[in-house]
Design an enzyme around this catalytic site. Sequence first.
Site, PDB file in Angstrom:
ATOM      1  N   GLY A  13      82.404  41.407  21.364  1.00  0.00           N
ATOM      2  CA  GLY A  13      81.637  40.179  21.167  1.00  0.00           C
ATOM      3  C   GLY A  13      80.145  40.392  21.271  1.00  0.00           C
ATOM      4  O   GLY A  13      79.363  39.799  20.511  1.00  0.00           O
ATOM      5  N   ASP A  14      79.714  41.215  22.204  1.00  0.00           N
ATOM      6  CA  ASP A  14      78.289  41.488  22.346  1.00  0.00           C
ATOM      7  C   ASP A  14      77.730  42.162  21.102  1.00  0.00           C
ATOM      8  O   ASP A  14      76.658  41.797  20.597  1.00  0.00           O
ATOM      9  CB  ASP A  14      78.048  42.387  23.560  1.00  0.00           C
ATOM     10  CG  ASP A  14      78.055  41.617  24.868  1.00  0.00           C
ATOM     11  OD1 ASP A  14      77.564  40.481  24.886  1.00  0.00           O
ATOM     12  OD2 ASP A  14      78.560  42.154  25.867  1.00  0.00           O
ATOM     13  N   SER A  15      78.433  43.171  20.604  1.00  0.00           N
ATOM     14  CA  SER A  15      77.934  43.902  19.438  1.00  0.00           C
ATOM     15  C   SER A  15      77.952  43.037  18.185  1.00  0.00           C
ATOM     16  O   SER A  15      77.034  43.096  17.363  1.00  0.00           O
ATOM     17  CB  SER A  15      78.764  45.169  19.216  1.00  0.00           C
ATOM     18  OG  SER A  15      78.621  46.058  20.313  1.00  0.00           O
TER      19      SER A  15
END
Length: 474
Positions: free
Chosen positions: A221-223
């Site tokens: 999700g962060d990437s």
Amino acid sequence: MMHRSIPITRLGQVSYYHPPRFLVGVNHCSIGGMASTTSSTSADRPEDLPLSGVRVLELGQVIAGPFCGQLLGHFGAEVIKVEPPNVGDPLRVWRELDVDGVSPWWRSIARNKKCITVDLRKEEGRELVKKLAIKSDVLLENFKPGTLEKWNLGPEDLHPLNPDLIFTRVSGYGQTGPWSSRPGYAAVCEAESGFRYINGYPDPETGLLNGPPVRPNMSLGDSVAGLHAAFGTVLALLARQAKKAKGQSGGQTVDVSILESMINLMEGIIPEYDRKGKIRGPSGSSVTGIVPTNAYPCLPSPSSPNKPSFVVIGANADSIYNRMMKAMGREDLIGPKYAQNHHRVEHQKEIEDAISNWTKTRTAEEVESVLRAASVPVGQVFSVKEIVENEHTKARGIVEDVRVGDEETGWTIKVPKVVPVLEGCDVKTKWAGPDLGQHNREVLIDELGLSEAELAEYQEKGVVGKIVSLTKDI
């Protein structure tokens, strides 16, 4: 085009806002400068990179914001990363640590950035950052919504001083809405986006999730949010040019949420639910409604007899399916019952069992040899070892060797190449993730104009940190 300086009053003094340097040109490689009439690549002319002339002030930490900064910096933007003194970004000490106590991951995600250490909890530190923001094109952050406003560094505070400043703001749930104040962690947002619900193994009776969902061993999700943030930033830079052409201020906010970035990847799940009432569940190693595409067991390779071996086959196109069955000697599974994908879905177990029974009597290399001869998409499930060592990776330069430290005491580290590949741009990593505060003097003295005495005073007060090098504090 001439730009006049705009007077600004702050801290009891009159200073001047100078419009940021970004200007879209027509160069095939650079949108930050004028057209080039030479055939030089960006390795020879770094000013011709697509984002050359764009300054990004990165205030975020860990992954989502910094990954966006990594992408922008790799394609020419000057990224100035602000970290807290003494400790820096937490990712500096995440997971595996190198001989200097720093994470190799840090050397990758912070590559090409100029790192300074300024304490944003102190008023004087925030004033330094404000001065940098006035001289920047983009302010990138991934704090909890409202944090910049609490520090008087939000759009309402800075746009009067730099009306063309773009705020790229990454958070869990966006800057507005009833969930906006929640802490935004990718793992939680992945769950609430529906992504985790479709990852795992289905209940044989209901087809819904059976047991806890399976998580990819990375912070996806962060990437994904970082990718959306980089895309949004470039769109905002292009929009700024159009606004400026109309005599308007070019600044705006790019509002990126991890939750929404993940929902953006969820294909047809929402329209399927809306029109058919279908709640898609997990499907193990296959994909719901597409047959055959799956991971299939193979005999271990003689060179790694204790390592489980799998291949992934994608033969869901009708002609490819027929070629695969012929290559396997299973012409009995060709015909009207299996002609198109929706027919094969009705016979999924029969087809999947036939493929598995065939692959598990062969090594992955043998399966690949047979199927590639028939032009069937197939590949082994690689670990990082095979990624680094395979011929295609080497031929494409997908892995770079980047130096950390000097020639005498340093070493090289392998990092993944930043993509996409742009024609005419030989984009390479200029330097690995810096030491803590490595660029304090360059940015604060050379760029902001602090004197040596002022820098020393800020360091004495703890507003600015000292440089933590590989071997000593400076």
